[in-house]
Design a protein around this motif. Structure first.
Motif, PDB file in Angstrom:
ATOM      1  N   GLY A   1      -3.049   3.001  13.957  1.00  0.00           N
ATOM      2  CA  GLY A   1      -1.964   2.334  13.160  1.00  0.00           C
ATOM      3  C   GLY A   1      -0.693   1.828  13.860  1.00  0.00           C
TER       4      GLY A   1
ATOM      5  N   ASP B   1       0.809  -1.247   0.130  1.00  0.00           N
ATOM      6  CA  ASP B   1      -0.128   0.055  -0.066  1.00  0.00           C
ATOM      7  C   ASP B   1       0.878   1.290  -0.047  1.00  0.00           C
TER       8      ASP B   1
ATOM      9  N   ALA C   1       0.470   4.183   2.699  1.00  0.00           N
ATOM     10  CA  ALA C   1       0.404   3.584   4.249  1.00  0.00           C
ATOM     11  C   ALA C   1       1.939   3.887   4.755  1.00  0.00           C
TER      12      ALA C   1
ATOM     13  N   ALA D   1       3.257  -1.052   8.492  1.00  0.00           N
ATOM     14  CA  ALA D   1       2.637   0.085   7.626  1.00  0.00           C
ATOM     15  C   ALA D   1       1.232   0.060   7.949  1.00  0.00           C
ATOM     16  N   GLY D   2       0.487   0.988   8.348  1.00  0.00           N
ATOM     17  CA  GLY D   2      -0.948   0.962   8.540  1.00  0.00           C
ATOM     18  C   GLY D   2      -1.005   0.023   9.598  1.00  0.00           C
ATOM     19  N   ARG D   3      -2.127  -1.090   9.444  1.00  0.00           N
ATOM     20  CA  ARG D   3      -2.313  -2.126  10.065  1.00  0.00           C
ATOM     21  C   ARG D   3      -1.749  -3.287   9.867  1.00  0.00           C
TER      22      ARG D   3
END
Length: 356
Positions: free
Chosen positions: A187, A136, A139, A157-159
């Motif tokens: 996050g 992503d 992210a 990265a992000g979730r």
């Protein structure tokens, strides 16, 4: 006969010896003072912090595009390590880690999200080994760490948590429902590899929860919850098995793991100056923690009050322990001294008997 004066007593060798011992031990117990490194203005908007144990300097990135990474010595002298013209002009540094065993610098990039590796054995600015786009691109990475034994890198990265091999191939490691399905999660942020086959990961901002993640199958468990934690940014592991967390405007927190990090507890806390925030954290020389301290409100960095710093964390518990050990050592020194004095008296008495 006149009694010896107080000043004559001060000049006696035994008193001077005791005084020197006391001065040495108490100075050691009180510590050497907080180590603070001012980041030069040539590194705008510092982001990410790492420690290069071989080169003996800090590594700091910049959130100001294009992405660049510099070394910073203990004296605050900087030199450009990475200036990669092939990176997108919008790229900025999000997090850093040094793979000292392979002499690589791993740089987690944002805008777009990617992981880059550089050869620290090559001339400066160092040669790029690979650039691995993350699934992503929007992210922004929250942290990066490396398994020293295998060289595998782990990026939040992000979730999700991604695993990147030595060739730069990225694969999904964990998208656990423990955090991916939680709508309150801000996050994932800092991540650190523990030498027992798992990672420690902190929630970015928000409640700052801490998770334990298996590095092979991504199995996840929350080990420090909302009730105990606060805002978190970065994470690093000490040589004694404890962990330290950068907590934004709150400062830093020292955690200890219980039952192989089946759960965590707060060991100590340290604050940063008001109006500043702890944006990243690193451990050097096994246990000494340093935080990247930046202005809480971004703006013109030219004024003294806006200068970013790398500050050694002063833990209250360790300071108290140093004082206790200092006095224990001093007491031991006194015992040795008086035993030696007794032995010398016995020797003198025996010599006098022989002369008689």
């Amino acid at each position: 006969m006149a009694k010896p004066s107080f000043f004559c007593f001060l000049r006696r060798p035994r008193f001077i010896f005791l005084l020197l011992i006391f001065a040495f031990l108490t100075s050691s117990a009180l510590g050497r003072g907080q180590h603070v490194v001012t980041i030069p203005a040539s590194i705008p908007f510092p982001s990410g912090l790492a420690w290069d144990a071989t080169a003996q300097h800090f590594v700091v990135g910049s959130r100001l595009p294009p992405a660049a990474v510099s070394s910073v010595s203990d004296a605050g002298v900087s030199e450009v390590l990475i200036s990669d013209p092939l990176l997108p002009s919008t790229s900025s540094v999000a997090a850093l880690v040094v793979d000292d065993r392979r002499r690589r610098l791993l740089v987690a990039l944002a805008n777009p999200a990617a992981l880059a590796a550089y050869d620290l054995r090559s001339p400066r600015p160092h040669r790029r080994l690979f650039l691995s786009p993350l699934p992503d691109p929007s992210a922004a990475p929250g942290g990066v760490t490396v398994d020293a034994s295998t060289g595998a890198a782990f990026v939040t990265a992000g979730r999700v948590i991604l695993k990147v091999d030595l060739d730069g191939t990225a694969a999904l490691l964990s998208k656990s429902a423990t955090y991916s399905a939680d709508p309150s999660l801000a996050g994932l942020g800092g991540v650190a590899h523990v030498n027992h086959g798992y990672l420690l990961v902190v929630e970015r901002g928000g409640a700052g929860r801490v998770f334990k993640v298996d590095e092979d199958d991504g199995a996840t468990k929350e080990v420090l919850g909302k009730a105990l934690a606060t805002e978190a940014e970065g994470l690093a592991v000490r040589s004694d098995g404890g962990a330290v967390v950068a907590r934004g405007g709150a400062g830093a927190r020292w955690l200890r793991g219980e039952d192989a990090w089946g759960q965590a507890a707060v060991q100590d806390e340290a604050e940063v100056e008001e109006g500043r925030r702890a944006a990243a954290i690193v451990v050097r020389e096994w246990r000494r923690a340093y935080v990247l301290v930046t202005p809480a409100v971004e703006g013109n960095e030219s004024g003294e009050e806006k200068v970013s710093r790398i500050e050694e964390v002063e833990w209250k518990r360790e300071g108290e322990g140093d004082m206790v050990w200092g006095f224990v050592l001093f007491g031991g020194g006194l015992v040795v001294f008086f035993y030696w004095r007794f032995q010398m008296r016995q020797l003198a008495a025996n010599m006098n008997k022989k002369r008689a």
